[in-house]
Design a protein around this motif. Structure first.
Motif, short mmCIF file in Angstrom:
data_model
loop_
_atom_site.label_atom_id
_atom_site.label_comp_id
_atom_site.label_asym_id
_atom_site.label_seq_id
_atom_site.Cartn_x
_atom_site.Cartn_y
_atom_site.Cartn_z
N GLY A 1 -4.41 1.43 4.79
CA GLY A 1 -5.39 0.65 4.02
C GLY A 1 -4.81 -0.65 3.53
O GLY A 1 -5.45 -1.71 3.59
N SER B 1 0.65 3.73 -3.25
CA SER B 1 0.05 5.05 -3.02
C SER B 1 1.07 6.18 -3.07
O SER B 1 0.71 7.34 -2.87
CB SER B 1 -0.67 5.07 -1.67
OG SER B 1 0.29 5.00 -0.62
N VAL C 1 -6.18 -4.40 4.58
CA VAL C 1 -6.60 -5.39 3.58
C VAL C 1 -5.69 -6.62 3.63
O VAL C 1 -6.15 -7.76 3.59
CB VAL C 1 -6.60 -4.76 2.17
CG1 VAL C 1 -6.81 -5.81 1.09
CG2 VAL C 1 -7.67 -3.69 2.07
N GLY D 1 0.81 -1.21 0.00
CA GLY D 1 0.00 0.00 0.00
C GLY D 1 0.85 1.26 0.00
O GLY D 1 0.53 2.25 -0.66
N LEU E 1 -2.49 7.02 4.46
CA LEU E 1 -3.76 6.33 4.25
C LEU E 1 -3.57 5.08 3.40
O LEU E 1 -4.17 4.03 3.69
CB LEU E 1 -4.77 7.27 3.59
CG LEU E 1 -6.19 6.73 3.42
CD1 LEU E 1 -6.78 6.37 4.78
CD2 LEU E 1 -7.06 7.74 2.72
#
Length: 70
Positions: free
Chosen positions: A56, A47, A60, A43, A52
């Motif tokens: 996230g 990103s 997950v 992530g 965030l």
């Protein structure tokens, strides 16, 4: 950018160390932890280093790791 990556990696190692310090973890616990670490790293990379995205990805990854290890 490199500082955030370093902090993320240190956090991942700290999480893994914490899980191993709790005695003998179950297979599900190990799967959840490994999934969260790998998901958080993925992530973070996808990103572009956003907090965030890291959180996230860890969430997950933890769920996927938990379900796979059952």
């Amino acid at each position: 950018m490199k500082q955030r990556l370093l902090i993320s990696m240190i956090s991942a190692v700290a999480l893994a160390s914490t899980l191993t310090a709790c005695g003998t973890p179950s297979r599900t616990t190990m799967g959840t932890g490994a999934g969260a670490v790998l998901g958080g790293a993925a992530g973070h990379a996808v990103s572009g280093g956003s907090t965030l995205g890291t959180i996230g990805g860890a969430a997950v990854g933890g769920v996927v790791g938990n379900q796979i290890s059952k």
